[in-house]
Enzyme design. Structure first.
Site, PDB file in Angstrom:
ATOM      1  N   GLY A   1       0.832  -1.210   0.000  1.00  0.00           N
ATOM      2  CA  GLY A   1       0.000   0.000   0.000  1.00  0.00           C
ATOM      3  C   GLY A   1       0.857   1.246   0.000  1.00  0.00           C
TER       4      GLY A   1
ATOM      5  N   ASP B   1      -3.671  10.106   4.173  1.00  0.00           N
ATOM      6  CA  ASP B   1      -4.055   8.704   4.159  1.00  0.00           C
ATOM      7  C   ASP B   1      -3.881   8.099   5.555  1.00  0.00           C
ATOM      8  OD1 ASP B   1      -5.035   6.369   3.176  1.00  0.00           O
ATOM      9  OD2 ASP B   1      -3.246   5.801   2.047  1.00  0.00           O
TER      10      ASP B   1
END
Ligand SMILES: *[C@@H]1O[C@H](CO)[C@@H](O)[C@H](O)[C@H]1NC(C)=O
Ligand SMILES: *[C@@H]1O[C@H](CO)[C@@H](O)[C@H](O)[C@H]1NC(C)=O
Ligand SMILES: *[C@@H]1O[C@H](CO)[C@@H](O)[C@H](O)[C@H]1NC(C)=O
Ligand SMILES: *[C@@H]1O[C@H](CO)[C@@H](O)[C@H](O)[C@H]1NC(C)=O
Ligand SMILES: *[C@@H]1O[C@H](CO)[C@@H](O)[C@H](O)[C@H]1NC(C)=O
Length: 787
Positions: A511, A622
């Site tokens: 990720g 994020d």
């Protein structure tokens, strides 16, 4: 009588309701008057005004400022240290071509000392440059050549100019900080205070070369271009966070000693889009002698134990001792100040000595006021201090200052007044063992061997090295191992990392633009190595941004040890976190309430540090449980900050925050409605993470509020809100239903509910209704204290 007529004759008038006059230019024989501060020179694009600007009670300066519709900020002042009277003062362009600023008493306060027999006019350019030029466009004088505290785009800083800060926020007279090219051609910031002066930028603890500068180019020029890119002849450069033409910008040395680039946003506020010093306590002269600067969550000064402040309104005078004593012949003891350092004024330095010996050395000299003792490279270093200046406390400073006090003083030996009240803050000393490099001895033998064999081989080797550096081109600056001895941040080679991760075999995560592998560095440190997906970003640019991220240092932010940029490979080397991500821990049964609370507070601190102390551009964007990592003591550290920016640079189209980022379930509504992205997006995501911590439920799932007799599933936030409303009889009651069943037993329900309410504030739809991360930290610290 004569002058207003001339004004009419020579200038173009723009009618305005308040009978103020906006002139395009001033010609010989005409004047501006302090009695009519609304009469101003205006630039053709209407962005800048020049005229009399009120700086105090009946006090005016001749200045240039951004027009009201552009934030009305002063960018240049002719007479900052000598304001003129509001009545009877004037700025006149006299017939011999001289520009005079005259105070009411007919005293010339400021002159350009220009002479011209031909026609001359004074006009304000679109760039904000006030120019005195002849009809043949010959420039006699320009304000760009004598900046005050601000540099505008396209205005060069040269060997003859410097920026000098303002005194305070509202006082424009000359302050103590200046930005200038030093004698060695390096751009620096100097603090020149009433008692001491010192240079603190670039960081004096690292070499000029490590700071990425060069002393060889004696051009001495630095310019900010229209797209927000600054470059100076000593190789110093930076990019605005909002790179690209459009926003109005200014580079200002602020009264607090920091150099900041500001960009004007739509709300006419100036956003910081770059700053020179990320840790506010690292600027000098803020707190003065015998005091320390602390930052949590605001910067403030505080006196050392046994000292009192000299002048409350000006901390640069520092603190003085409560009693007059001399250590000569007197017995003394030491007060331990945790995580405190004082820069400079070392009386003596001892390497690899015990604490007892360090203390003994200090006691032997009556000028020794304190000693600093810290672990460095696996050995204890001892610094004796003769003068206590530039003190600061930083949780990441792994050393202690021992302040000398008379034996009979009542000071407690373990000073806690400068330590945070919150117990989870206690910082553990993590000895950082850097192994001695074995190769150096080997190289030395090799060197002798080579010299014995003869000169020819040596020349070959030298040529070989030369060729190696030559072929690596401009990147050779950071090819030579450690970039900064102080932080240990360095560049790795791809081959090195390949070996250290055993050919990228042990994958530990995915990720954030890449895959993460576990690796063991040559110095035996365990690292998490993130391999970014292909990037077409230029190496130098990548380096510039990575090195900024590498310098960000906070106990709740993951530490970056280095990077690799070779060909198309882009890798980041981070410290390895024993307990992995919060996402993983949320699934485990041992992740109890205390650990969750600690995670909520630590994560908030890390984010607050990014938002407040660093820059808006280090918005995380994020925040989610996968990006919050836990070390061996379950201290949370936020990972992947600054990365959103780094990854985005690949497709450089300057709409930095336009593309939707983040992860479903954690994304603030602004992303969906294409509203401006601010630090409040991280606050939202943080709120979701806390809801998840308390409820143990994923924000991507849907939940039913049974008590309302409905079956329609809800989003986590709505579900929690409705549940709380349904049970809102009294604090704590019925609240268990919302909580993660695994922690209900262990926790204080009242605290849990407060935490939940803080989280709900963070996830308000309206971004202005959300608190800032700093406020969240304050609320959580209060929660931690109220027992
Ligand atoms: C600004 O500071 C200077 C120096 O401390 C002082 O002399 C001056 O009066 C101040 N000006 C205003 C407007 O407060
Ligand atoms: C020195 O710096 C200037 C301005 O950045 C640049 O134009 C020039 O090429 C540099 N000179 C050398 C020798 O690198
Ligand atoms: C300390 O001594 C100085 C001069 O030596 C004096 O001006 C000052 O008032 C004294 N302070 C105290 C607290 O006694
Ligand atoms: C550090 O000091 C200890 C004890 O004095 C000594 O044994 C050790 O060799 C020293 N280490 C180095 C690297 O000098
Ligand atoms: C001093 O205080 C710190 C922090 O409160 C604590 O960790 C340390 O153990 C104390 N040391 C002594 C000698 O009491």
């Amino acid at each position: 009588m004569k002058t207003p007529l001339l004004l009419l004759l020579f200038t173009l008038m723009i009618p305005s309701p308040s009978s103020s006059i906006q002139l395009q230019s001033l010609s010989k024989g005409s004047s501006l008057f302090s009695d009519k501060p609304d009469d101003v020179l205006v630039s053709p694009n209407g962005v800048f005004f020049a005229g009399f600007y009120g700086v105090g009670d009946n006090a005016y300066c001749f200045a240039i400022w951004f027009a009201k519709s552009f934030g009305s900020t002063v960018v240049w002042i002719a007479n900052r240290d000598h304001p003129v009277n509001g009545i009877g003062s004037s700025l006149s362009l006299v017939s011999d071509g001289n520009l005079l600023l005259t105070d009411a008493g007919q005293i010339n306060i400021w002159v350009t000392s220009t002479i011209s027999t031909s026609s001359v006019h004074l006009c304000l350019m679109d760039t904000g440059n006030l120019v005195l030029e002849t009809s043949k466009n010959f420039i006699l004088w320009q304000s760009f050549d004598s900046p005050t505290d601000t540099l505008l785009p396209q205005q060069p800083l040269t060997r003859n100019t410097k920026l000098v800060s303002s005194r305070t926020r509202g006082n424009y007279s000359s302050g103590s900080y200046s930005l200038y090219f030093d004698n060695d051609n390096v751009l620096r910031i100097l603090f020149d205070g009433p008692m001491t002066s010192s240079i603190y930028w670039p960081d004096p603890s690292i070499s000029i070369w490590s700071a990425g500068r060069t002393t060889y180019n004696n051009t001495r020029i630095g310019v900010l271009d229209l797209s927000g890119h600054f470059l100076s002849s000593d190789s110093f450069k930076f990019l605005a966070a909002d790179l690209g033409e459009g926003p109005k910008r200014r580079l200002t040395i602020d009264f607090d000693g920091n150099l900041r680039l500001y960009s004007l946003n739509e709300k006419l506020d100036w956003d910081v889009s770059w700053q020179a010093i990320n840790a506010p306590c690292k600027t000098h002269g803020i707190c003065g002698p015998n005091s320390i600067c602390v930052y949590e969550p605001d910067r403030r000064c505080s006196c050392l134990p046994g000292f009192v402040v000299k002048d409350r309104t000006d901390w640069s005078y520092g603190c003085e001792s409560r009693s007059n004593f001399s250590f000569e012949g007197a017995k003394s003891k030491f007060v331990n100040l945790h995580n405190v350092d004082f820069y400079g004024y070392d009386l003596n330095f001892f390497h690899n000595v015990t604490w007892e010996n360090c203390k003994k050395n200090c006691l032997q000299q009556f000028t020794c006021k304190a000693f600093m003792y810290r672990m460095d490279n696996g050995m204890y270093d001892c610094y004796l201090k003769s003068f206590l200046l530039n003190g600061y406390r930083a949780p990441d400073f792994q050393g202690s200052m021992y302040l000398r006090v008379p034996e009979d003083s009542s000071e407690s030996l373990n000073d806690t007044s400068h330590v945070l009240s919150c117990s989870s803050e206690a910082h553990e000393e993590l000895p950082r063992m850097y192994k001695e490099k074995h190769d150096t001895r080997y190289l030395r033998y090799l060197f002798w061997f080579v010299s014995i064999i003869g000169g020819v081989e040596m020349i070959c080797i030298i040529l070989g090295w030369w060729f190696l550096f030559k072929t690596q081109g401009n990147s050779s600056i950071f090819d030579q191992g450690y970039l900064s001895a102080a932080s240990g941040f360095r560049k790795f080679t791809y081959a090195e990392l390949k070996k250290e991760t055993r050919c990228f075999t042990e994958e530990i995560g995915r990720g954030g633009g890449g895959v993460v592998y576990k690796g063991v560095l040559s110095d035996n440190r365990v690292a998490a190595i993130k391999r970014l997906h292909e990037a077409n970003q230029e190496e130098g640019e990548f380096f510039a941004e990575v090195s900024i991220i590498g310098r960000i240092n906070h106990m709740n932010l993951i530490e970056m040890w280095g990077f690799c940029a070779e060909g198309k490979h882009r890798l980041l080397v981070y410290e390895y976190m024993e307990h992995g991500s919060l996402a993983k821990n949320l699934l485990s049964n041992v992740f109890d309430w205390e650990k969750r609370l600690k995670t909520a507070l630590g994560t908030a601190k890390g984010l607050a540090y990014l938002h407040e102390e660093c820059l808006e551009w280090v918005l995380h964007c994020d925040v989610k449980p996968q990006n919050i990592l836990l070390d061996e003591n379950f201290n949370p550290k936020v990972a992947d900050f600054g990365l959103s920016k780094l990854l985005d640079r690949g497709n450089l189209n300057n709409t930095d925050f336009s593309a939707i980022r983040g992860t479903r379930g954690y994304m603030a509504p602004e992303w969906v409605y294409s509203l401006p992205i601010t630090s409040k997006v991280d606050v939202y995501s943080y709120g979701i993470v806390v809801l998840e911590l308390v409820t143990g439920k994923s924000p991507t799932g849907s939940y039913v509020v049974e008590s309302l007799g409905e079956t329609e599933p809800r989003h986590l936030v709505t579900w929690v809100r409705e549940k709380i409303e349904a049970n809102s009889t009294s604090m704590g009651s019925g609240f268990e239903e919302i909580m993660d069943s695994r922690i209900v037993e262990q926790c204080d329900l009242v605290k849990a509910e407060i935490l939940m309410r803080i989280a709900l504030q963070c996830v308000e739809e309206e971004r202005d209704a959300r608190p800032t991360m700093k406020q969240v930290v304050e609320m959580l610290q209060r929660l931690g204290r109220d027992h």
